[in-house]
Motif scaffolding. Structure first.
Motif, PDB file in Angstrom:
ATOM      1  N   VAL B 245      -7.345  -3.607  24.343  1.00 41.54           N
ATOM      2  CA  VAL B 245      -6.603  -2.242  24.496  1.00 41.54           C
ATOM      3  C   VAL B 245      -7.671  -1.643  24.557  1.00 41.54           C
ATOM      4  O   VAL B 245      -7.512   0.166  25.434  1.00 41.54           O
ATOM      5  N   ASP B 246      -8.418  -1.465  24.081  1.00 45.28           N
ATOM      6  CA  ASP B 246      -9.911  -0.326  23.777  1.00 45.28           C
ATOM      7  C   ASP B 246     -10.550  -0.066  25.578  1.00 45.28           C
ATOM      8  O   ASP B 246     -10.457   1.103  26.188  1.00 45.28           O
ATOM      9  N   ILE B 247     -10.496  -1.413  25.647  1.00 50.49           N
ATOM     10  CA  ILE B 247     -11.587  -1.611  27.779  1.00 50.49           C
ATOM     11  C   ILE B 247     -10.307  -0.769  28.591  1.00 50.49           C
ATOM     12  O   ILE B 247     -10.894   0.170  29.189  1.00 50.49           O
ATOM     13  N   ILE B 248      -8.484  -1.474  28.635  1.00 53.71           N
ATOM     14  CA  ILE B 248      -7.674  -0.266  29.660  1.00 53.71           C
ATOM     15  C   ILE B 248      -7.831   0.823  28.872  1.00 53.71           C
ATOM     16  O   ILE B 248      -8.074   1.245  30.138  1.00 53.71           O
ATOM     17  N   GLU B 249      -7.677   1.400  27.431  1.00 57.15           N
ATOM     18  CA  GLU B 249      -7.711   2.493  27.466  1.00 57.15           C
ATOM     19  C   GLU B 249      -9.367   3.692  28.443  1.00 57.15           C
ATOM     20  O   GLU B 249      -8.703   4.403  29.173  1.00 57.15           O
TER      21      GLU B 249
END
Ligand SMILES: Cc1cc2nc3c(=O)[nH]c(=O)nc-3n(C[C@H](O)[C@H](O)[C@H](O)COP(=O)(O)OP(=O)(O)OC[C@H]3O[C@@H](n4cnc5c(N)ncnc54)[C@H](O)[C@@H]3O)c2cc1C
Ligand code: SF4
Ligand code: SF4
Ligand code: SF4
Lengths: 345, 278
Positions: B245-249
């Motif tokens: 999710v962090d990478i996506i953000e």
């Protein structure tokens, strides 16, 4: 009364013609090949299952009844090119290499039989690519002439495998039906070979053994008396074994649940029965429906398996589905009787 | 040549912990399921049978074993596609549960079994349905099986491939990647000659397939969100999911920044830009 046309001179057609003659009717027996006897003759079947009597002993008397009868007009190397319904019976056109002739017949028995499945279509078995992968119809001839040798080098095989259901029970090739004969004929072949050459090892790869009815006896004996080996599972691929002299059969032993690889000197494919090209032609000529499998379909296969449902047209033998010789012969008799009744009415 | 009738069997060995715990599997005699496990097993079984793909993939079986013949996994493990199909077709909750612990992960999804099957079953497909359920239900065994693949999974889910060009060592993979220099094959004719054999309309992929486009990543994320893949993964590995999710953000921000920059530049060049997709 015009003669009754019998199309196809295999066991079923021969039986129908012989029976018509016995009933006192005239039979016009039309066969596209130059000989009578159908598939058993064409491939020189050896001993016939289940009684292991030579094919000649069974076909011989049938041929004798037809050839010796003045009531049966035999037309070899002849095909039917046209048919037209009359008030009673049909007007048909017969064609040979150099003649065309029109005849009137009072009823028709279609005994156009089956064709063998072309094993090249199961490419993973290497038929047509490896000379020592053969079709079981070819083995019939080899056994008949007592010349069971590897086509590649003429040497006697030490270990042979039979693969059952080749081109049968397989929707990949579009043939979901069972060939009915593959099991019993393969087992019969293994027994014949073990009888004459006990030094040859015989392995049969199967999904189910369908030696239905009294034929089961042959299956039991093949193990008890002849030591034929049965492995439950089908070979999924044939390749050359290391060194190239043998064939490697890969499959799963589904009883032991393990993949297996066994080298063989020869592999025999029990190819299935398909509706023959002649059967499809005949269906077209007489405007008859064929089933999803392409065989002719009797109107009431349970009540009257020889009635087409079209007045004056009757069926006999493997044209309506895979069948053994005794069944084909019986249907020939039934169709002859029904055709005779129709013609006389 | 000797008869190699039965290839050696390699049984997946029990861990020490498993060996010490009471037996769980009833049918196969390995372990006996605890009552919680049994509840999960029954839920999974019900979901499995209700999945519309079950009806579509499992048609029937002649037990011919041809699927197993070509199966690479069956040659090395105590595993067979025929057995998986049988379990899918006739197995009970416990048998299915048992297969979902380890066996389903032996398959490499090569689809050879499907090609062989004379009944037209989608065996590889039904195995992947089992895998999906084992992930959705966050099975402990699945967590263990998948633990070593965290890195591949992260790459796959963020850039859509496991291998990127900077991972290729040219010395070892001479005919790979955008900087291919040749091949180790005896018939090496040089990269430029070999590339000429590639149809010109797809030739650009020898380069573009190695490029990681932000847009592709964003599309992937969108798919995960819409189809619930992230939620599915959360049950199994919350840490990995948070990282994703962090990478996506991060990627989204990158993209938005780039987009704003581009808009400003364009506006400077041509005046206001009417619409912009994305
Ligand atoms: C390898 C093998 C071994 C077998 N062994 C045994 C055995 O041991 N025991 C047993 O009981 N059964 C055996 N059978 C089964 C047996 O071959 C069949 O039961 C039998 O041949 C069926 O007879 P039929 O007359 O219906 O068809 P076929 O034998 O196929 O005869 C049909 C005839 O019709 C002719 N024909 C077709 N179309 C036309 C047309 N349009 N115009 C003119 N002529 C046409 C064909 O040329 C052929 O001569 C075996 C089968 C196979 C494949
Ligand atoms: S008779 Fe035997 S070989 Fe032929 S399709 Fe049936 S099971 Fe297979
Ligand atoms: S898809 Fe899986 S089960 Fe099927 S052949 Fe490949 S490894 Fe075996
Ligand atoms: S190939 Fe198909 S029919 Fe044969 S055992 Fe495998 S799943 Fe069953």
């Amino acid at each position: 009364m015009n003669p009754i046309l019998v199309l196809g001179g295999g066991p079923a057609g021969l039986s129908a013609a012989a029976e018509l003659a016995a009933l006192g009717a005239e039979a016009l027996l039309v066969e596209r090949e130059a000989y009578l006897g159908g598939n058993p003759k064409r491939w020189h079947y050896s001993l016939l299952a289940p009684d292991l009597r030579p094919a000649e002993e069974i076909l011989g008397p049938l041929l004798g009844r037809v050839e010796g009868s003045p009531k049966v007009e035999r037309r070899l190397s002849t095909t039917l090119t046209k048919s037209e319904r009359l008030e009673k019976g049909f007007r048909v056109t017969l064609k040979t290499a150099d003649t065309v002739e029109t005849r009137e017949v009072s009823a028709v028995v279609l005994a156009t039989g089956f064709d063998h499945f072309d094993s090249r279509r199961k490419f993973e078995y290497g038929y047509g690519r490896y000379p020592d992968v053969i079709d079981f119809k070819e083995l019939e001839g080899m056994i008949h002439d007592d010349k069971v040798v590897r086509p590649s080098d003429g040497r006697a095989p030490k270990r042979i495998a039979w693969i059952l259901c080749v081109g049968s029970r397989d929707i990949q090739v579009g043939n979901p039906w069972c060939c009915r004969l593959g099991c019993v004929v393969s087992i019969k072949q293994a027994v014949e070979i073990r009888q004459k050459h006990p030094e040859i090892d015989a392995w049969v790869y199967y999904m189910d053994i369908r030696t239905y009815g009294l034929w089961e006896d042959l299956y039991w004996k093949s193990m008890q008396e002849y030591g034929v080996k049965f492995i439950r599972g089908r070979i999924g691929q044939v390749t050359l074994a290391e060194g190239g002299a043998q064939l490697l059969a890969t499959g799963e032993d589904t009883i032991l649940s393990r993949p297996t690889e066994v080298p063989f000197d020869m592999i025999v494919l029990a190819s299935g029965m398909e509706p023959g090209t002649g059967t499809k032609e005949a269906a077209g000529l007489f405007g008859l429906p064929v089933g999803p499998e392409g065989f002719l379909t009797p109107r009431l296969s349970d009540m009257n398996p020889v009635d087409s449902g079209s007045p004056g047209v009757y069926f006999a033998g493997a044209a309506t589905g895979p069948k053994a010789i005794p069944d084909a012969v019986t249907e020939g008799m039934g169709a002859a009787l029904r055709a005779f009744q129709y013609a006389r009415e | 040549m000797s008869i190699v009738a039965h290839l050696p069997r390699r049984v997946l060995s029990l861990t020490e912990e498993e060996a010490a715990s009471p037996p769980v599997m009833e049918l196969t005699g390995r372990r006996r399921a605890t009552s919680e496990e049994r509840t999960v097993a029954e839920t999974i079984y019900a979901e499995f049978r209700a999945d519309p793909r079950h009806r579509e993939f499992v048609l029937g079986c002649l037990n011919c074993g041809e699927c197993t013949t070509g199966c690479p996994a069956a040659r090395f493990y105590d595993f067979s596609p025929r057995e998986m199909l049988q379990i899918a077709q006739n197995g009970d909750a416990t048998t299915l549960w048992d297969a979902m612990q380890e066996k389903i992960w032996a398959c490499c999804q090569c689809y050879t079994c499907n090609m062989r099957c004379r009944f037209g079953n989608d065996i590889a497909g039904i195995i992947s349905v089992m895998r999906e359920l084992s992930v959705i239900h966050g099975l402990e065994s699945t967590r263990k099986v998948l633990a070593p693949f965290g890195r591949s999974l992260t790459l796959l889910m963020t850039v859509g491939t496991q291998v990127s060009s900077d991972m290729i060592q040219p010395d070892f993979f001479r005919d790979w990647g955008p900087f291919a220099t040749g091949s180790d094959k005896v018939w090496d004719v040089g990269t430029d000659v070999m590339r000429r054999a590639i149809p010109s309309d797809v030739l650009h992929t020898t380069r573009s397939s190695w490029e990681v486009s932000v847009q592709t990543s964003l599309e992937l994320f969108r798919i995960y969100e819409e189809t619930g893949v992230l939620d599915m993964l959360r049950g199994l590995d919350p840490d990995l999911t948070e990282m994703l999710v962090d990478i996506i953000e991060e990627r989204r921000e990158e993209f938005e920044e780039a987009r704003d920059r581009f808009r400003t530049e364009l506006a400077g060049m041509h005046g206001p830009v009417a619409t912009f997709m994305g």
